[in-house]
Design an enzyme around this catalytic site. Structure first.
Site, mmCIF file in Angstrom:
data_model
loop_
_atom_site.group_PDB
_atom_site.id
_atom_site.type_symbol
_atom_site.label_atom_id
_atom_site.label_comp_id
_atom_site.label_asym_id
_atom_site.label_seq_id
_atom_site.Cartn_x
_atom_site.Cartn_y
_atom_site.Cartn_z
ATOM 1 N N THR A 87 0.972 -1.256 0.068
ATOM 2 C CA THR A 87 -0.038 0.027 0.076
ATOM 3 C C THR A 87 0.913 0.971 0.027
ATOM 4 O O THR A 87 1.956 1.242 0.315
ATOM 5 C CB THR A 87 -0.953 -0.085 1.199
ATOM 6 O OG1 THR A 87 -0.069 0.202 2.475
ATOM 7 C CG2 THR A 87 -1.796 -1.126 1.533
ATOM 8 N N ARG A 88 0.365 2.480 -0.292
ATOM 9 C CA ARG A 88 0.768 3.652 -0.334
ATOM 10 C C ARG A 88 1.537 3.699 1.018
ATOM 11 O O ARG A 88 2.767 4.415 1.017
ATOM 12 C CB ARG A 88 -0.028 4.723 -0.583
ATOM 13 C CG ARG A 88 0.417 5.885 -0.998
ATOM 14 C CD ARG A 88 -0.418 6.975 -1.191
ATOM 15 N NE ARG A 88 -1.185 7.158 -2.510
ATOM 16 C CZ ARG A 88 -2.148 8.228 -2.913
ATOM 17 N NH1 ARG A 88 -2.485 9.114 -2.086
ATOM 18 N NH2 ARG A 88 -2.366 7.933 -4.088
#
Ligand SMILES: Cc1cc2nc3c(=O)[nH]c(=O)nc-3n(C[C@H](O)[C@H](O)[C@H](O)COP(=O)(O)OP(=O)(O)OC[C@H]3O[C@@H](n4cnc5c(N)ncnc54)[C@H](O)[C@@H]3O)c2cc1C
Length: 540
Positions: A282-283
């Site tokens: 994920t970011r």
């Protein structure tokens, strides 16, 4: 050097800030027949995060038939880890479609796929539901809005830094500010919309425009109004330029074979941290990896082996120098977006009658983390709703004498700041930003947060203020110190990791104890924090 006395302006609705939320609020208020003044500390529209955004906007009504409001709300709450204000998310979801139509009517150009708007599918959303500005530039939305507002007769007051909100008898009555050429301005208004954006400039690395210093949140705090979710700041993993000032969208690039992020030793850092598939990172996770690596040395996005032909397809994501032969780009993580801010209801009304807050200044829409494209849908929806509601408040009678004495007090406070001796505010600012980045940024730990708080709460030297420009800088610094303190206190109190908030000493999300928002208040004993159960219901 005291300030000169500038004009006193009267209007029905004062809008502070000229990004997407402010412009949309001003247009909505003006459309009801109200006299509207917009004050902005720098250039109207241009010096805003909306202007430099990529113009990616979530909206319903264009995607597959099976998509609907409930699914959009589910996606938003899931990424917000159930700390969102559900009523506000619903209000935004209901308003989105109208706002998209309005932006098109104003002349905002979106990228097209034949005769239909092009739709993007952004991670975290169940369906493709994003429009994107024609050139991936928020300016293609801001300019048409600014021209529309000007044509309607919204009065622009640019280079006016708002230093305080005036209130009497339990309701707002206007604001005071300072122009960059040193005039003290008073604006009388029975309704005020704060649209001053977030507070990412408290961090050393940020891709936000100058001036996004948490002024609106600080103004609310000083009025005794509560702030919420201040610990939640979204960090983007890859940005270029000095201090991460230029966003480099990585998701599409890193998904290509042969493209990688490499550290100084030439290691692929995603593989190094045990991930075989980039799509599972994920970011937030990538921002944490980037932080761990960039404190040790440089990291580059290596496009040397990007398959041929892909670069033309992804040309809108590539830095200009790519086409001159540069294939390796040094990247750093950067502070990108603030989820925390002023508490409002789903009409944008704060607890002070007549005072509204819309856009990134307000908490609630995103909870602990923001889904891609959800900021633009929030700022236009909540800007529109709060501007219309503010215009309804304009019948309230004003008390000019009371307001004059409030403005005189503010003028006195400001004049007291001038001093030919003291420390340069740039020096103190640089220290604050570094401490916030290293001690209260992407990777947080009790000991580091306590060190940051100590720096913020210990006495500071007097600041040298000789000119209006130095005065504005010192007032911004005051606001940033206050907001940084709120971030650290809330981050220290939240003994878990959730959304964008990551504690290395409490790395697990703790739903038994922390499905709560942290509320910050000014009290006689100073800044206090309390945890309060969140309004969204966790599905388990
Ligand atoms: C590089 C970048 C790309 C992004 N891309 C996207 C995207 O594609 N999609 C998406 O959904 N989100 C995106 N975001 C987030 C989004 O752009 C912002 O959250 C949003 O634009 C905020 O809008 P706003 O109107 O609330 O505030 P802003 O647009 O930041 O405007 C704030 C305004 O308030 C003024 N102001 C501040 N303090 C004062 C004061 N004291 N007195 C007077 N005026 C004041 C400022 O000068 C400015 O005019 C991006 C953010 C960045 C930084």
């Amino acid at each position: 050097m005291p300030l000169e006395t500038g004009k006193t302006i009267s209007c029905d609705v004062l809008v502070i800030g000229s990004g997407g939320a402010g412009l949309r609020a001003a247009i909505a208020a003006k459309s009801t027949g109200a006299d509207v003044v917009m004050a902005s500390k720098l250039n109207i529209g241009k010096t805003s995060n909306t202007y430099i955004s990529k113009g990616v906007m979530a909206t319903l009504g264009f995607g597959p038939a099976e998509d609907n409001i409930d699914k959009y709300i589910d996606d938003t709450l899931k990424v917000g880890r159930f700390l969102n204000d559900r009523a506000m998310v619903e209000a935004i979801a209901r308003q989105q479609e109208n706002e998209t139509a309005f932006l098109q009517q104003c002349g905002a150009a979106f990228a097209m796929d034949g005769d239909k708007p092009m739709l993007l599918h952004i991670p975290g959303h169940q369906y493709p539901r994003h429009l994107v500005a024609a050139n991936w530039r928020g300016s293609d939305i801001v300019f048409p809005l600014k021209h529309f507002a000007a044509k309607q007769g919204v009065v622009f007051e640019e280079h006016l830094f708002v230093s305080s909100i005036l209130s009497s008898d339990g309701r707002v009555s206007g604001a005071c500010g300072i122009t960059t050429d040193g005039r003290f301005i008073t604006i009388l208004a029975p309704a005020v919309v704060l649209a001053t954006g977030g507070y990412s400039q408290i961090f050393m690395n940020t891709n936000n425009v100058p001036g996004i210093t948490g002024d609106g949140q600080a103004l609310c705090y000083e009025l005794g109004l509560p702030l919420k979710d201040m610990e939640f700041v979204q960090f983007y993993p890859t940005a270029m330029g000095r201090r991460g000032s230029r966003l480099l969208l990585n998701e599409k690039l890193l998904a290509q074979d042969g493209v990688s992020l490499k550290n100084q030793a030439g290691e692929n850092i995603i593989k190094k941290y045990g991930f075989d598939d980039f799509l599972t990172v994920t970011r937030d996770l990538l921002a944490q990896i980037m932080m761990r690596e960039t404190v040790k040395g440089i990291v580059v996005l290596d496009l040397t082996h990007m398959p041929s032909g892909i670069d033309k397809q992804l040309s809108h994501l590539l830095p200009a120098s790519y086409w001159k032969g540069e294939k390796r780009f040094q990247v750093v993580p950067t502070a990108h977006f603030c989820m925390g801010g002023a508490i409002t209801d789903d009409y944008g009304q704060t607890p002070l009658a007549g005072l509204f807050a819309a856009g990134e200044i307000a908490a609630g829409a995103h909870g602990a983390n923001r889904l891609g494209g959800n900021s633009l849908s929030e700022i236009f929806s909540m800007g529109s709703i709060s501007g219309s509601c503010a215009a309804v408040q304009t019948k309230t009678p004003q008390k000019p004498n009371v307001i004059k004495s409030l403005a005189d007090n503010e003028r006195y406070r400001i004049d007291q700041q001038f001093s030919s001796r003291g420390t340069d505010s740039d020096e103190l600012l640089s220290n604050l930003k570094q401490v916030m980045w290293h001690k209260a940024g992407i990777l947080r730990h009790r000991a580091h947060l306590e060190q940051a708080l100590q720096m913020l709460e210990n006495p500071w030297p007097d600041i040298r203020v000789r000119t209006p420009a130095e005065l504005i800088k010192s007032l911004e610094l005051y606001n940033m110190r206050l907001i940084a303190t709120a971030v650290c206190k809330a981050a220290l109190m939240r003994t878990e990791s959730r959304g964008s908030h990551f504690r290395t000493d409490f790395s697990i999300e703790d739903n038994d104890n922390w499905l709560k928002n942290i509320i910050i208040h000014k009290t006689e004993s100073g800044m206090t924090c309390k945890a309060q159960p969140a309004s969204s219901v966790h599905p388990d």
